[in-house]
Design a protein around this motif. Structure first.
Motif, PDB file in Angstrom:
ATOM      1  N   LEU A  45       2.720  30.276  35.705  1.00 51.22           N
ATOM      2  CA  LEU A  45       3.894  29.728  35.019  1.00 51.22           C
ATOM      3  C   LEU A  45       3.525  28.540  34.463  1.00 51.22           C
ATOM      4  O   LEU A  45       4.563  27.486  34.417  1.00 51.22           O
ATOM      5  CB  LEU A  45       4.903  29.563  36.055  1.00 51.22           C
ATOM      6  N   ASN A  46       2.524  28.202  33.889  1.00 59.06           N
ATOM      7  CA  ASN A  46       2.154  26.728  33.354  1.00 59.06           C
ATOM      8  C   ASN A  46       2.404  26.825  31.750  1.00 59.06           C
ATOM      9  O   ASN A  46       1.608  27.479  30.937  1.00 59.06           O
ATOM     10  CB  ASN A  46       0.805  26.474  33.365  1.00 59.06           C
ATOM     11  N   GLU A  47       3.546  26.646  31.204  1.00 61.62           N
ATOM     12  CA  GLU A  47       4.055  26.712  30.157  1.00 61.62           C
ATOM     13  C   GLU A  47       3.049  25.804  28.887  1.00 61.62           C
ATOM     14  O   GLU A  47       2.654  26.534  27.822  1.00 61.62           O
ATOM     15  CB  GLU A  47       5.550  26.367  29.865  1.00 61.62           C
ATOM     16  N   GLU A  48       2.787  24.671  29.183  1.00 61.18           N
ATOM     17  CA  GLU A  48       2.220  23.933  28.366  1.00 61.18           C
ATOM     18  C   GLU A  48       0.716  24.381  28.032  1.00 61.18           C
ATOM     19  O   GLU A  48       0.231  24.489  26.924  1.00 61.18           O
ATOM     20  CB  GLU A  48       2.111  22.460  28.863  1.00 61.18           C
ATOM     21  N   GLU A  49       0.076  24.918  29.107  1.00 59.13           N
ATOM     22  CA  GLU A  49      -1.125  25.553  28.883  1.00 59.13           C
ATOM     23  C   GLU A  49      -1.173  26.810  28.226  1.00 59.13           C
ATOM     24  O   GLU A  49      -2.112  27.190  27.631  1.00 59.13           O
ATOM     25  CB  GLU A  49      -1.906  25.848  30.407  1.00 59.13           C
ATOM     26  N   VAL A  50       0.007  27.541  28.457  1.00 66.33           N
ATOM     27  CA  VAL A  50       0.092  28.795  27.849  1.00 66.33           C
ATOM     28  C   VAL A  50       0.008  28.854  26.413  1.00 66.33           C
ATOM     29  O   VAL A  50      -0.385  29.486  25.719  1.00 66.33           O
ATOM     30  CB  VAL A  50       1.440  29.753  28.193  1.00 66.33           C
ATOM     31  N   ARG A  51       0.825  27.686  26.075  1.00 62.97           N
ATOM     32  CA  ARG A  51       1.030  27.337  24.550  1.00 62.97           C
ATOM     33  C   ARG A  51      -0.303  27.084  23.852  1.00 62.97           C
ATOM     34  O   ARG A  51      -0.593  27.557  22.895  1.00 62.97           O
ATOM     35  CB  ARG A  51       2.003  26.164  24.212  1.00 62.97           C
ATOM     36  N   LYS A  52      -0.887  26.152  24.524  1.00 63.25           N
ATOM     37  CA  LYS A  52      -2.405  25.576  23.996  1.00 63.25           C
ATOM     38  C   LYS A  52      -3.296  26.894  24.107  1.00 63.25           C
ATOM     39  O   LYS A  52      -3.969  27.071  23.004  1.00 63.25           O
ATOM     40  CB  LYS A  52      -2.834  24.605  24.881  1.00 63.25           C
ATOM     41  N   SER A  53      -3.211  27.825  24.962  1.00 64.86           N
ATOM     42  CA  SER A  53      -4.017  28.827  25.216  1.00 64.86           C
ATOM     43  C   SER A  53      -3.821  29.816  23.862  1.00 64.86           C
ATOM     44  O   SER A  53      -4.835  30.410  23.176  1.00 64.86           O
ATOM     45  CB  SER A  53      -4.073  29.738  26.575  1.00 64.86           C
ATOM     46  N   VAL A  54      -2.470  30.273  23.483  1.00 64.15           N
ATOM     47  CA  VAL A  54      -2.263  31.142  22.706  1.00 64.15           C
ATOM     48  C   VAL A  54      -2.549  30.703  21.424  1.00 64.15           C
ATOM     49  O   VAL A  54      -3.065  31.509  20.535  1.00 64.15           O
ATOM     50  CB  VAL A  54      -0.755  31.307  22.666  1.00 64.15           C
ATOM     51  N   GLN A  55      -2.427  29.265  21.101  1.00 63.57           N
ATOM     52  CA  GLN A  55      -2.777  28.831  19.681  1.00 63.57           C
ATOM     53  C   GLN A  55      -4.173  28.851  19.336  1.00 63.57           C
ATOM     54  O   GLN A  55      -4.592  29.016  18.227  1.00 63.57           O
ATOM     55  CB  GLN A  55      -1.987  27.300  19.617  1.00 63.57           C
ATOM     56  N   LYS A  56      -4.492  28.266  20.568  1.00 63.45           N
ATOM     57  CA  LYS A  56      -6.551  28.686  20.302  1.00 63.45           C
ATOM     58  C   LYS A  56      -6.816  29.962  20.425  1.00 63.45           C
ATOM     59  O   LYS A  56      -7.625  30.307  19.268  1.00 63.45           O
ATOM     60  CB  LYS A  56      -7.082  27.761  21.503  1.00 63.45           C
ATOM     61  N   PHE A  57      -6.445  30.748  20.783  1.00 65.71           N
ATOM     62  CA  PHE A  57      -6.726  32.329  20.738  1.00 65.71           C
ATOM     63  C   PHE A  57      -6.347  32.884  19.205  1.00 65.71           C
ATOM     64  O   PHE A  57      -7.243  33.668  18.829  1.00 65.71           O
ATOM     65  CB  PHE A  57      -5.786  33.057  21.851  1.00 65.71           C
ATOM     66  N   LEU A  58      -5.372  32.245  18.738  1.00 62.47           N
ATOM     67  CA  LEU A  58      -4.979  32.915  17.466  1.00 62.47           C
ATOM     68  C   LEU A  58      -5.529  32.078  16.302  1.00 62.47           C
ATOM     69  O   LEU A  58      -4.920  32.313  15.015  1.00 62.47           O
ATOM     70  CB  LEU A  58      -3.533  33.124  17.270  1.00 62.47           C
ATOM     71  N   ASP A  59      -6.113  30.894  16.521  1.00 63.75           N
ATOM     72  CA  ASP A  59      -6.579  30.109  15.167  1.00 63.75           C
ATOM     73  C   ASP A  59      -7.973  30.540  14.914  1.00 63.75           C
ATOM     74  O   ASP A  59      -9.077  30.278  15.097  1.00 63.75           O
ATOM     75  CB  ASP A  59      -7.016  28.600  16.123  1.00 63.75           C
ATOM     76  N   PHE A  60      -7.717  31.543  13.972  1.00 61.28           N
ATOM     77  CA  PHE A  60      -8.939  32.337  13.360  1.00 61.28           C
ATOM     78  C   PHE A  60      -9.536  31.530  12.345  1.00 61.28           C
ATOM     79  O   PHE A  60     -10.711  31.466  11.970  1.00 61.28           O
ATOM     80  CB  PHE A  60      -8.376  33.519  12.723  1.00 61.28           C
ATOM     81  N   ASP A  61      -8.832  30.346  11.939  1.00 57.07           N
ATOM     82  CA  ASP A  61      -9.425  29.473  10.820  1.00 57.07           C
ATOM     83  C   ASP A  61     -10.606  28.639  11.445  1.00 57.07           C
ATOM     84  O   ASP A  61     -11.683  28.267  10.716  1.00 57.07           O
ATOM     85  CB  ASP A  61      -8.278  28.502  10.235  1.00 57.07           C
ATOM     86  N   MET A  62     -10.467  28.231  12.728  1.00 57.57           N
ATOM     87  CA  MET A  62     -11.605  27.617  13.339  1.00 57.57           C
ATOM     88  C   MET A  62     -12.677  28.389  13.717  1.00 57.57           C
ATOM     89  O   MET A  62     -13.669  27.930  14.264  1.00 57.57           O
ATOM     90  CB  MET A  62     -10.994  27.028  14.568  1.00 57.57           C
ATOM     91  N   ILE A  63     -12.744  29.750  13.469  1.00 58.31           N
ATOM     92  CA  ILE A  63     -13.757  30.614  13.646  1.00 58.31           C
ATOM     93  C   ILE A  63     -14.990  30.735  12.705  1.00 58.31           C
ATOM     94  O   ILE A  63     -14.735  30.766  11.651  1.00 58.31           O
ATOM     95  CB  ILE A  63     -13.419  32.071  13.965  1.00 58.31           C
ATOM     96  N   GLU A  64     -16.315  30.255  13.089  1.00 58.34           N
ATOM     97  CA  GLU A  64     -17.202  30.187  12.459  1.00 58.34           C
ATOM     98  C   GLU A  64     -18.033  31.490  12.230  1.00 58.34           C
ATOM     99  O   GLU A  64     -18.834  32.027  12.978  1.00 58.34           O
ATOM    100  CB  GLU A  64     -18.280  29.191  12.818  1.00 58.34           C
ATOM    101  N   SER A  65     -17.444  32.382  11.285  1.00 58.14           N
ATOM    102  CA  SER A  65     -17.802  33.544  11.147  1.00 58.14           C
ATOM    103  C   SER A  65     -17.271  34.074   9.612  1.00 58.14           C
ATOM    104  O   SER A  65     -16.624  33.814   9.031  1.00 58.14           O
ATOM    105  CB  SER A  65     -17.114  34.745  11.926  1.00 58.14           C
ATOM    106  N   ASP A  66     -18.332  34.867   9.104  1.00 61.20           N
ATOM    107  CA  ASP A  66     -18.181  35.756   8.022  1.00 61.20           C
ATOM    108  C   ASP A  66     -16.966  36.696   7.824  1.00 61.20           C
ATOM    109  O   ASP A  66     -16.764  37.289   6.780  1.00 61.20           O
ATOM    110  CB  ASP A  66     -19.359  35.996   7.252  1.00 61.20           C
TER     111      ASP A  66
END
Length: 482
Positions: free
Chosen positions: A281-302
């Motif tokens: 039930l950690n809302e702040e960490e949930v938000r951070k984790s989701v944003q990182k999980f969906l940040d495809f622009d930061m992925i170093e991949s072709d």
């Protein structure tokens, strides 16, 4: 595959009829031949043809006698009669024995094709639908069933592709372009279709004029092996997701050959943090984790679409399955889950990410409301996550949070939706699947690392919950990540 039996005492006539029909039906039909009625009757009993094209005048057993004998069989073919004699008695005999058509020699090819089309239409449609069901079963179950149709194996042998088509930019889905093209639909819903097409017909699909203006098409690598179908389906869907990273969301997108398997380790960690922080039930960490999980622009991949596909799968088959009661029972969550599942219908990837975050944050609020009265349940969940590999029991966890065993059992089920043992088993299984997907551990090692002391019990439980053995799951999903 439908079977057509050609019965005539003249070899050249049999060959001519087969030539006419093979050009029209190609791989959809298997041809059988007999030079007289006696041989034909035996083939009707052993090979069970769907259609029999027979001459009237033949040695040993003529066509009339053959038809009378065939009419008494339990499984009898549709009968098309050929005759060089314009004689009412033959036509009458043909009608009385159930013939569907009566054609005079010399045979007119169009008339023959029309008669065979009439006889085969229902048969081929039924065979086609059964084969589509087998294709879907293969995708869902991940392995071949024992009764896999020969038609499917023959189709694959000549080379096949999986094509995923999105028409969300069209006013209406132009799926009628497939009329006249042999294909097998494995999934279809509004604005989307995934189908199998033979190698020689792929270019006909790609070049169809009705698709050029508004559709996006993802195409897998080719294969000649039926067991590759699940991977072809993934490849075509993954290729289609390239549209979110392209300048134009329409056109043909192909799955690249020979590319390296992406490293999804860090990506996995991000997903696990989402789940862990939801349980805690950690809302702040949930938000951070989701944003990182969906940040495809930061992925170093072709190939960022590989990560998007993996994220999509984790959410739709992992997260949704973890909280099925909430997803189906809450109207808001249910509507959001549909939007998330229909990723190919969204206008942009940004829009889809919003749906995912909204879903997870709303789910978090539900979990908070349910557990707010009993904070010790959150403590118990955290203890399970940290000690699941050990020999823990409900008594141990209840003692850890200083709660009465019976009271703890009742409140745990009330707040988590499942009883303690089921939650622990499910969590251990999730960790086991995660390790199996890596492809670096043996089954017994996975069992030990996840708290299963009895390997046989682990293997049985895994099969019961997942529909396949742990070994099959590991081979399938570790390969699918490649």
């Amino acid at each position: 595959m439908a079977k057509i039996l050609i019965v005539d005492d003249e070899k050249l006539i049999r060959a001519g009829i087969q030539k006419i029909l093979s050009g029209a039906y190609k791989d959809d039909v298997e041809f059988l031949e007999a030079k007289n009625g006696s041989d034909a009757l035996e083939l009707c009993k052993t090979e069970l043809p769907d259609v029999m094209i027979t001459d009237i005048r033949m040695p040993v057993m003529d066509g009339v006698e053959l038809m009378k004998n065939v009419s008494n069989l339990v499984q009898k073919p549709a009968i098309i009669v050929l005759s060089g004699f314009d004689d009412f008695s033959y036509a009458k005999a043909a009608i009385e024995t159930g013939a569907s058509s009566y054609i005079l020699k010399p045979v007119d090819s169009q008339e023959l094709l029309k008669s065979v089309d009439k006889a085969l239409s229902g048969i081929l449609r039924d065979i086609h639908h059964k084969n589509e069901e087998k294709f879907r079963s293969l995708i869902n179950e991940g392995h071949l069933s024992e009764d896999i149709a020969e038609d499917i194996a023959a189709f694959a042998k000549n080379g096949m592709y999986c094509v995923s088509l999105s028409s969300n930019l069209c006013k209406s889905a132009p799926f009628d372009f497939l009329d006249g093209i042999t294909h097998y639909v494995i999934e279809q819903k509004r604005g989307f279709m995934s189908f199998i097409v033979s190698k020689d017909l792929l270019e006909k699909v790609i070049s169809h004029p009705s698709l050029t203006d508004c559709c996006a098409m993802g195409i897998s690598l080719p294969s000649t092996t039926v067991s590759d179908l699940r991977h072809l389906r993934r490849q075509s869907f993954c290729a289609l997701l390239q549209k979110f990273f392209a300048d134009e969301q329409r056109g043909v997108f192909r799955y690249p050959a020979g590319k390296d398997s992406p490293d999804l380790t860090d990506f996995d960690v991000s997903y696990e943090k989402i789940i862990a922080n939801l349980d805690l039930l950690n809302e702040e960490e949930v938000r951070k984790s989701v944003q990182k999980f969906l940040d495809f622009d930061m992925i170093e991949s072709d190939n960022p679409e590989e990560f998007l596909y993996y994220a999509y799968n984790k959410i739709t088959t992992g997260l949704f399955a973890r909280y099925p009661k909430f997803t189906s029972g809450e109207n808001y969550l249910y509507s959001k889950s549909l939007m998330i599942e229909n990723i190919l219908s969204v206008a942009s990837l940004k829009e889809w990410k919003v749906y995912v975050l909204d879903y997870i944050l709303y789910l978090l609020e539900i979990l908070k409301n349910r557990q707010g009265k009993y904070p010790y349940i959150t403590t118990a969940v955290q203890y399970i996550r940290e000690h699941y590999s050990q020999d823990i029991t409900m008594a141990i966890v209840a003692n850890h949070v200083s709660m009465n065993y019976t009271w703890f059992s009742e409140k745990f089920k009330e707040q988590m939706g499942v009883n303690f043992n089921d939650y622990l088993k499910r969590f251990r299984m999730e960790q086991a699947k995660h390790l199996l997907e890596k492809g670096t551990f043996k089954v017994y090692e996975v069992a030990e690392k996840c708290g299963f002391k009895d390997v046989k019990h682990f293997m049985k439980s895994f099969r019961d919950l997942n529909g396949m053995s742990a070994g099959e799951y590991g081979r399938l999903y570790s390969r699918e990540r490649m």
